[in-house]
Design a protein around this motif. Structure first.
Motif, short mmCIF file in Angstrom:
data_model
loop_
_atom_site.label_atom_id
_atom_site.label_comp_id
_atom_site.label_asym_id
_atom_site.label_seq_id
_atom_site.Cartn_x
_atom_site.Cartn_y
_atom_site.Cartn_z
N TYR A 1 48.23 36.07 37.79
CA TYR A 1 47.80 36.98 36.74
C TYR A 1 48.44 38.36 36.79
O TYR A 1 48.63 38.99 35.78
CB TYR A 1 46.28 37.12 36.75
CG TYR A 1 45.73 37.79 37.99
CD1 TYR A 1 45.45 39.14 38.00
CD2 TYR A 1 45.50 37.06 39.16
CE1 TYR A 1 44.95 39.75 39.13
CE2 TYR A 1 45.01 37.66 40.28
CZ TYR A 1 44.73 39.01 40.27
OH TYR A 1 44.24 39.61 41.41
N GLN A 2 48.80 38.84 37.95
CA GLN A 2 49.34 40.20 38.04
C GLN A 2 50.77 40.30 37.53
O GLN A 2 51.31 41.39 37.45
CB GLN A 2 49.21 40.73 39.46
CG GLN A 2 47.75 40.96 39.82
CD GLN A 2 47.56 41.42 41.25
OE1 GLN A 2 48.21 40.91 42.15
NE2 GLN A 2 46.68 42.38 41.43
N GLU B 1 51.39 39.72 34.57
CA GLU B 1 51.16 40.12 33.19
C GLU B 1 50.48 41.49 33.14
O GLU B 1 49.97 41.97 34.15
CB GLU B 1 50.26 39.08 32.49
CG GLU B 1 50.80 37.67 32.51
CD GLU B 1 51.92 37.43 31.52
OE1 GLU B 1 52.06 38.24 30.57
OE2 GLU B 1 52.63 36.44 31.68
N ASN C 1 47.97 42.41 30.61
CA ASN C 1 46.58 42.30 30.18
C ASN C 1 45.85 41.21 30.96
O ASN C 1 45.83 40.06 30.58
CB ASN C 1 46.51 41.99 28.68
CG ASN C 1 46.95 43.18 27.86
OD1 ASN C 1 46.69 44.31 28.22
ND2 ASN C 1 47.64 42.92 26.77
N TYR C 2 45.28 41.60 32.06
CA TYR C 2 44.57 40.65 32.90
C TYR C 2 43.31 41.31 33.44
O TYR C 2 43.14 42.53 33.41
CB TYR C 2 45.43 40.17 34.06
CG TYR C 2 45.74 41.25 35.07
CD1 TYR C 2 44.87 41.51 36.12
CD2 TYR C 2 46.90 42.01 34.96
CE1 TYR C 2 45.15 42.50 37.04
CE2 TYR C 2 47.17 43.01 35.88
CZ TYR C 2 46.30 43.26 36.91
OH TYR C 2 46.55 44.24 37.82
N PRO D 1 40.98 34.74 37.77
CA PRO D 1 42.02 35.60 37.22
C PRO D 1 42.32 35.20 35.77
O PRO D 1 42.79 34.09 35.51
CB PRO D 1 43.21 35.33 38.13
CG PRO D 1 42.97 33.95 38.66
CD PRO D 1 41.49 33.77 38.73
N THR E 1 44.29 36.02 32.22
CA THR E 1 45.39 36.71 31.58
C THR E 1 45.27 36.51 30.08
O THR E 1 45.15 35.37 29.61
CB THR E 1 46.75 36.17 32.05
OG1 THR E 1 46.83 36.29 33.47
CG2 THR E 1 47.89 36.94 31.42
N LYS F 1 47.01 36.22 26.83
CA LYS F 1 48.35 35.93 26.34
C LYS F 1 48.54 36.37 24.89
O LYS F 1 49.63 36.70 24.47
CB LYS F 1 48.65 34.44 26.46
CG LYS F 1 48.62 33.91 27.88
CD LYS F 1 49.81 34.40 28.64
CE LYS F 1 49.93 33.67 29.95
NZ LYS F 1 51.12 34.03 30.67
#
Length: 173
Positions: free
Chosen positions: A6-7, A9, A11-12, A21, A23, A25
């Motif tokens: 997730y990190q 991206e 927006n998580y 986690p 995200t 999209k």
């Protein structure tokens, strides 16, 4: 997407109750430009409210937020393919149309561990929200009812795969 990467991206977030986690999209970071954006807050709270309902076995509320029939199909596909990615969770996609419920899918990422031999019984009944969903008699009944409807598709996978193999071999000659 529920994904341990997730990190990668912008927006998580970690879900409120299970620390999954998440995200976002779509809409992407060109629209959701901060954690204070109303859409970010909406998604964060919607996931949190869904998890709260599941955690408290409030299935009436949970099923008002998720389309559990899509979770039934998603579960069957993951189980039959032996794909344990959603246990991490990795590559577990969900979507929600405006005004709609959360739907599981599309299925994705059938590489690592797919069709692994040796595991017995269910492999994903503790994955993502399935531990809670299996506490619902309504979900279990839907799963039991769905299996006879789709079993014939899975029984023909070998024949389908062999026809694809033969087609490829024939075209490569």
């Amino acid at each position: 997407e529920f994904d341990t990467n997730y990190q990668a991206e912008i927006n998580y977030f970690m879900s409120k109750y299970y620390s999954y986690p998440v995200t976002i999209k779509d809409p992407d970071e060109e629209i959701i430009t901060s954690w204070q954006h109303p859409l970010y807050t909406y998604i964060y709270n919607y996931i949190g409210d869904t998890e709260s309902a599941l955690k408290n076995s409030d299935f009436e509320t949970a099923f008002s937020k998720i389309d559990y029939s899509t979770f039934v199909d998603y579960f069957l596909i993951q189980e039959i393919s032996g794909n344990g990615e959603c246990r991490h969770p990795k590559s577990s996609y969900m979507y929600k149309d405006a005004g709609g419920k959360i739907c599981a899918g599309p299925v994705w990422d059938f590489d690592w561990g797919t069709f692994s031999l040796g595991e017995k019984g269910f492999i994903n009944n503790q994955a993502i929200w399935y531990k809670e969903l299996f506490n619902s008699s309504e979900f279990k009944s839907a799963l039991k009812a769905r299996w006879p409807e789709v079993k014939h598709v899975f029984e023909n996978i070998d024949a389908f795969a062999n026809s694809i193999i033969n087609n490829i071999e024939r075209k490569s000659k």
